[in-house]
Design an enzyme around this catalytic site. Structure first.
Site, PDB file in Angstrom:
ATOM      1  CG  HIS A   1      -2.003  -1.052   1.153  1.00  0.00           C
ATOM      2  ND1 HIS A   1      -3.160  -0.918   0.412  1.00  0.00           N
ATOM      3  CD2 HIS A   1      -2.060  -2.287   1.717  1.00  0.00           C
ATOM      4  CE1 HIS A   1      -3.897  -2.021   0.533  1.00  0.00           C
ATOM      5  NE2 HIS A   1      -3.239  -2.872   1.320  1.00  0.00           N
TER       6      HIS A   1
ATOM      7  CG  ASP B   1      -3.268  -4.311   4.969  1.00  0.00           C
ATOM      8  OD1 ASP B   1      -2.400  -3.430   5.110  1.00  0.00           O
ATOM      9  OD2 ASP B   1      -4.350  -4.111   4.376  1.00  0.00           O
ATOM     10  CD  GLU B   2      -5.661  -5.951   1.124  1.00  0.00           C
ATOM     11  OE1 GLU B   2      -6.695  -6.511   0.695  1.00  0.00           O
ATOM     12  OE2 GLU B   2      -5.513  -4.711   1.106  1.00  0.00           O
ATOM     13  CB  VAL B   3       2.767  -7.610   1.506  1.00  0.00           C
ATOM     14  CG1 VAL B   3       4.075  -7.382   0.748  1.00  0.00           C
ATOM     15  CG2 VAL B   3       2.634  -6.635   2.659  1.00  0.00           C
TER      16      VAL B   3
END
Length: 537
Positions: free
Chosen positions: A257, A317-319
């Site tokens: 992100h 998160d969400e890497v």
């Protein structure tokens, strides 16, 4: 002369004289969120703005000059009497007014609310007078919020069920102007939400104007002048929140992100490869070079001094691992560190380093659940936040069994909308309903409503948030056993929405939709009449 409005047992409305309005006294009116103990009678009084007074009790540690409470007196006077602008009723001799006494055990008027703030209060209202007692100014604010909704003789003993009752705003995907954030803070205070989780930056834009790295917003914001939060903007948000007993917890999410970060900080992001040559695109933060950690240490040091709260959200998160996998330098680093091909270990290496930095700055880290799921070595005082909705009860059990404090947001992603009364889904959530011991359940310190910004900007923020966020607010404040029935809660929620609408209509010239409710009816008061508006939807 004074316009006095009262309800009697046999007539709907009695109006006497004209010129100035007073508070319309109605039938038994419930408070949102529901207090821990509440006793009300049918006794009612008529209030006049010219005979209404907030007064510090003689035994109160806080007295005139307490910035938080002095401002709260003016604010709530304006809410109770929206058409009366002189505020002359704030200070009157005791024998000439309806007296509202406030007594605070400890002063603390110049500080900030924190995780240990005592928000308890007692409130007694009868015969035109009220006595509000609290340990801290933050409890006094919560009592004033309840007093705003009290119209009958009332006895309240109240305190929050959870210490952390948050609301997340995403200001990266769509920039939110300052006024939209401030108005959200107002509504949070009325709902007794006490943590503003500011997801201030993300892939799409970097609107935070850093003193240390000004190019982050100069090159990463949607616009370097109109779509940024200056240092003075941030200070204003923090102070506006403080005056309402709300903490401001910033989030600087990495290593994923972070696409907007790379525009103003060359060398921060990982170059992606197509075969043996760079593709020209970039992935997450590059965790293999020393310059990354020097940059993060400087940025987090700035965050420590700009944001006074002891918590900072580090994301995690969400890497996506695809870019790391494509980069030959990253693969060499993986081999050197003995990580093999397990890129979760590389993310763990990065996140552990960042969490250690925040610990060295005496900050408590919050991270998304992915960090725990990747089996990273997490400092024991780190707070874990659950955002994945499918099996959050299982995750609550696992995290608390490992001894970590936990926040729940998974069932309260209210940027997702559906037809009908979807607030009932939020209201039905039971944060401690999972397999575990009593000690484990004490590690659930609260939760938060999340309003992600993919499809939300200033034009539809409030209709998406309110009154839908109020369902989670009551679940996090009130006794669960007394508030499990959504049908019983519905009339109170309708009326609380009207209070929010009345405030925005007369004080802020703002609007609030009926999103998430079925039918609503609000009484609007003008200088010379009272009329009803019905909403059917």
């Amino acid at each position: 002369m004074l316009l006095v409005k009262c309800l009697t047992e046999k007539t709907k409305l009695l109006t006497v004289a004209v010129t100035f309005p007073t508070l319309l006294k109605s039938w038994l009116k419930s408070i949102w969120p529901l207090p821990q103990q509440l006793h009300q009678s049918a006794d009612r009084d008529c209030l006049s703005p010219q005979r209404f007074s907030f007064t510090y009790g003689r035994d109160s540690a806080a007295q005139t000059g307490c910035s938080v409470l002095d401002a709260a007196f003016k604010r709530y006077f304006s809410i109770i009497f929206p058409d009366f602008t002189t505020l002359s009723g704030l200070l009157m001799p005791e024998n000439e007014s309806n007296m509202y006494f406030l007594s605070v055990k400890t002063r603390g008027c110049d500080g900030y609310p924190d995780e240990d703030s005592d928000e308890s209060y007692t409130l007694s209202v009868s015969e035109g007078q009220a006595v509000l007692r609290s340990v801290s100014v933050w409890g006094a604010l919560r009592g004033l919020e309840s007093l705003m909704l009290v119209i009958n003789s009332t006895e309240i003993v109240d305190f929050p069920r959870f210490a952390f009752r948050g609301l997340l705003l995403d200001t990266s995907r769509h920039y939110l102007p300052l006024y939209a954030i401030l108005k959200t803070l107002d509504a949070m205070a009325y709902s007794k939400l006490n943590v503003f989780h500011w997801h201030i930056v993300d892939d799409p834009s970097f609107p935070y104007q850093s003193r240390t790295f000004p190019d982050l917003s100069n090159k990463g914001a949607f616009h370097p002048f109109t779509h940024i939060y200056t240092q003075s903007d941030v200070i204003r948000v923090i102070e506006h929140a403080r005056m309402r007993g709300i903490r401001v917890v910033p989030e600087f999410d990495s290593p994923g992100h972070t696409q907007s970060w790379g525009k103003g900080q060359p060398g921060l992001l990982t170059p992606c490869y197509k075969g043996s040559v760079p593709s020209g695109s970039f992935g997450p933060v590059d965790p293999t070079v020393d310059t990354t950690y020097k940059f993060m240490a400087s940025l987090l040091k700035e965050v420590k001094f700009v944001f006074p709260d002891s918590y900072v959200h580090l994301g995690g998160d969400e890497v996506s691992f695809a870019c790391w996998q494509s980069n030959p330098n990253v693969r060499k680093f993986m081999e050197k560190m003995g990580f093999g091909k397990d890129f979760t270990k590389l993310e763990s290496f990065y996140m552990e380093s960042i969490m250690n930095m925040t610990a060295a700055l005496n900050k408590t880290s919050i991270v998304w659940q992915d960090v725990f799921d990747y089996h990273e070595r997490i400092p024991q005082d780190t707070v874990l936040e659950i955002w994945k909705g499918a099996k959050y009860q299982t995750e609550l059990s696992r995290m608390t069994q490992a001894g970590h404090r936990v926040l729940l947001s998974a069932p309260w992603y209210i940027n997702h909308i559906s037809y009908g009364q979807d607030w009932r889904n939020s209201y039905a959530v039971q944060p401690q309903n999972f397999s575990g011991t009593d000690e484990q359940k004490k590690l659930v310190i609260g939760g938060e409503v999340a309003m992600w910004g993919e499809y939300v900007d200033a034009t539809n923020l409030s209709p998406r948030l309110w009154p839908r966020a109020c369902a989670a607010a009551e679940r996090l404040w009130s006794n669960e056993e007394k508030t499990l029935n959504a049908d019983l809660a519905f009339p109170r929620l309708k009326e609380f929405r009207c209070e929010l609408l009345r405030y925005w209509k007369y004080v802020c010239n703002y609007s609030l939709s009926t999103s998430g409710l079925f039918q609503a009816r609000c009484a609007y008061k003008t200088k010379h009449l009272v009329f009803d508006i019905f909403f059917f939807f």
